[in-house]
Motif scaffolding. Structure first.
Motif, short mmCIF file in Angstrom:
data_model
loop_
_atom_site.label_atom_id
_atom_site.label_comp_id
_atom_site.label_asym_id
_atom_site.label_seq_id
_atom_site.Cartn_x
_atom_site.Cartn_y
_atom_site.Cartn_z
N GLU A 1 25.73 39.40 48.23
CA GLU A 1 26.42 40.57 47.72
C GLU A 1 27.90 40.27 47.53
O GLU A 1 28.52 39.60 48.37
CB GLU A 1 26.26 41.76 48.67
CG GLU A 1 24.84 42.29 48.75
CD GLU A 1 24.73 43.51 49.64
OE1 GLU A 1 25.72 43.83 50.35
OE2 GLU A 1 23.66 44.14 49.64
N ILE A 2 28.46 40.78 46.44
CA ILE A 2 29.88 40.62 46.14
C ILE A 2 30.54 41.99 46.23
O ILE A 2 30.05 42.97 45.66
CB ILE A 2 30.10 40.01 44.74
CG1 ILE A 2 29.55 38.57 44.69
CG2 ILE A 2 31.56 40.01 44.36
CD1 ILE A 2 28.16 38.46 44.21
N ASP A 3 31.64 42.07 46.95
CA ASP A 3 32.35 43.32 47.16
C ASP A 3 33.25 43.61 45.96
O ASP A 3 34.33 43.03 45.84
CB ASP A 3 33.18 43.22 48.44
CG ASP A 3 33.97 44.49 48.72
OD1 ASP A 3 33.72 45.50 48.04
OD2 ASP A 3 34.83 44.45 49.63
N LEU A 4 32.82 44.51 45.11
CA LEU A 4 33.59 44.82 43.91
C LEU A 4 34.82 45.67 44.20
O LEU A 4 35.66 45.88 43.32
CB LEU A 4 32.70 45.53 42.89
CG LEU A 4 31.52 44.71 42.36
CD1 LEU A 4 30.74 45.50 41.33
CD2 LEU A 4 32.00 43.39 41.77
N GLU A 5 34.95 46.13 45.46
CA GLU A 5 36.16 46.85 45.86
C GLU A 5 37.27 45.90 46.29
O GLU A 5 38.38 46.33 46.58
CB GLU A 5 35.83 47.82 47.00
CG GLU A 5 34.81 48.88 46.65
CD GLU A 5 35.25 49.74 45.48
OE1 GLU A 5 36.43 50.14 45.47
OE2 GLU A 5 34.42 50.00 44.58
N HIS A 6 36.97 44.64 46.33
CA HIS A 6 37.97 43.65 46.73
C HIS A 6 39.14 43.66 45.73
O HIS A 6 38.91 43.83 44.51
CB HIS A 6 37.34 42.25 46.78
CG HIS A 6 38.19 41.21 47.41
ND1 HIS A 6 39.21 40.58 46.74
CD2 HIS A 6 38.18 40.70 48.67
CE1 HIS A 6 39.79 39.72 47.54
NE2 HIS A 6 39.19 39.76 48.73
N PRO A 7 40.39 43.49 46.18
CA PRO A 7 41.53 43.51 45.26
C PRO A 7 41.43 42.51 44.12
O PRO A 7 42.01 42.74 43.05
CB PRO A 7 42.71 43.17 46.18
CG PRO A 7 42.29 43.63 47.53
CD PRO A 7 40.82 43.40 47.60
N SER A 8 40.69 41.45 44.28
CA SER A 8 40.56 40.46 43.21
C SER A 8 39.90 41.03 41.96
O SER A 8 40.06 40.48 40.86
CB SER A 8 39.76 39.24 43.69
OG SER A 8 40.46 38.55 44.71
N PHE A 9 39.13 42.12 42.13
CA PHE A 9 38.45 42.73 40.98
C PHE A 9 39.21 43.93 40.41
O PHE A 9 38.72 44.57 39.49
CB PHE A 9 37.04 43.17 41.39
CG PHE A 9 36.09 42.04 41.63
CD1 PHE A 9 35.60 41.28 40.58
CD2 PHE A 9 35.69 41.72 42.92
CE1 PHE A 9 34.72 40.23 40.81
CE2 PHE A 9 34.81 40.67 43.16
CZ PHE A 9 34.33 39.92 42.10
N GLN A 10 40.39 44.19 40.92
CA GLN A 10 41.14 45.36 40.45
C GLN A 10 41.43 45.23 38.95
O GLN A 10 41.97 44.22 38.48
CB GLN A 10 42.45 45.48 41.22
CG GLN A 10 43.24 46.73 40.87
CD GLN A 10 44.48 46.89 41.74
OE1 GLN A 10 44.65 46.17 42.72
NE2 GLN A 10 45.33 47.85 41.39
N GLY A 11 41.06 46.26 38.19
CA GLY A 11 41.33 46.29 36.76
C GLY A 11 40.40 45.45 35.91
O GLY A 11 40.60 45.34 34.69
N VAL A 12 39.36 44.85 36.50
CA VAL A 12 38.43 44.00 35.75
C VAL A 12 37.35 44.85 35.10
O VAL A 12 36.72 45.68 35.78
CB VAL A 12 37.80 42.94 36.68
CG1 VAL A 12 36.73 42.14 35.93
CG2 VAL A 12 38.87 42.00 37.23
#
Length: 335
Positions: free
Chosen positions: A303-314
């Protein structure tokens, strides 16, 4: 949450994790002496404890399976299998053959003695692959016997080759051919073969890998750390050679970093972007690694955490690309 097939670490020497951050050793060969000193210190108890911790680190980084390229002896091999079971990671023990060089504890008396040890591990129900360490460590008669056994038993065969220029020079001087050419002559190349590194492989050697459907395992963070050189990624891609990745010396444990480096090496060499598609890179990290280890089942999902800051605005359509090119392993959630 985004779910994807987990990554497969197709090449690890987990004990070398103890050398992380060490800067001694002026080149690969000087580092190798430090590594061999560390190998001498390994006991079954030390392996069981440190490997379990290493495998937990791999799991946290998104690796669900590992190929442990093991040249520390029979009892420590059993300890490594125990450690993987305790950690909950799938393991294939790539049990190394060592005829000469290195240190005495790494070596077997004969190829027949090596294969008896392999049989003992298989009898105990352990998932085993064959691993003639290199053409430096295994002479042609060993390679031929191991190659025949691998073919007869339909086992995967992993081998280091063309990692360093000196290795190539010594092979030419002793045998009149380059390392991968010697492997081909000895019957060690085929669809169940994975060549580790191939950093300094010639075009003819890469043609040989393509013709025999052999794979290459790239370990970019280790290859950079040891000054090996840049993998010939464009030439591998042109020939359709299957690629997988490994953490090798475990200077870093992050499959996204390994995959990103495969692409960025290609960009540096060609001067263009998108040498590999995102889908291809993810396949290298998962399916190709599983095939290299001879795993029958697809890698279990992570599972990948889409709330992680790395995904912000993606944007949703860019999530896979953002994962490979903009994230590190801390985006993975425990399953």
């Amino acid at each position: 949450m985004l779910r994807l097939p987990g990554f497969v670490n197709a090449h690890s020497h987990t004990f070398q994790r103890a050398l992380r951050g060490r800067t001694e050793g002026g080149d690969f060969w000087a580092w190798r002496e430090l590594m061999l000193d560390e190998a001498e210190r390994q006991t079954p108890e030390r392996v069981r404890t440190s490997y379990e911790a290493g495998y937990h680190e791999m799991l946290a980084a998104g690796h669900v399976a590992v190929g442990e390229f093991h040249y520390l002896g029979l009892e420590t091999a059993r300890a490594a299998v125990d450690a993987a079971s305790a950690a909950g990671i799938d393991l294939v023990l790539l049990y190394a053959a060592y005829a000469r060089g290195g240190r005495e504890r790494l070596r077997q008396a004969s190829a027949a003695d090596y294969l008896r040890q392999v049989e003992a591990l298989r009898t105990d129900g352990m998932p085993v692959g064959l691993a003639p360490h290199s053409v430096r460590a295994c002479p042609p008669d060993w390679l031929e016997e191991i190659g025949r056994y691998a073919e007869r038993e339909r086992l995967v065969l992993h081998v280091h080759a063309d990692e360093q220029p000196l290795e190539v020079e010594e092979c030419l001087a002793e045998h009149g051919v380059r390392p991968i050419e010697l492997l081909g002559r000895a019957g060690c190349l085929g669809p169940r073969t994975t060549v580790i590194h191939a950093t300094h492989a010639s075009d003819a050697e890469l043609d040989l890998l393509a013709d025999t459907d052999a794979r290459v395992c790239l370990c970019p963070t280790t290859e950079a750390n040891l000054g090996d050189g840049f993998a010939p990624v464009e030439r591998l891609l042109e020939r359709g050679i299957g690629l997988c990745i490994g953490s090798d010396s475990n200077v870093r444990i992050d499959p996204l970093e390994e995959l990103r480096e495969v692409e960025t090496i290609g960009r540096r060499q060609t001067g263009r972007r998108n040498v590999f598609s995102v889908e291809t890179l993810l396949c290298y990290g998962s399916d190709e690694g599983a095939a290299a280890l001879g795993l029958d089942e697809p890698p279990r999902e992570i599972e990948i955490d889409l709330e992680h800051p790395s995904f912000q605005g993606v944007d949703e359509g860019d999530l896979h690309a953002a994962l490979v090119f903009g994230c590190s392993a801390d985006v993975f959630s425990p399953t």
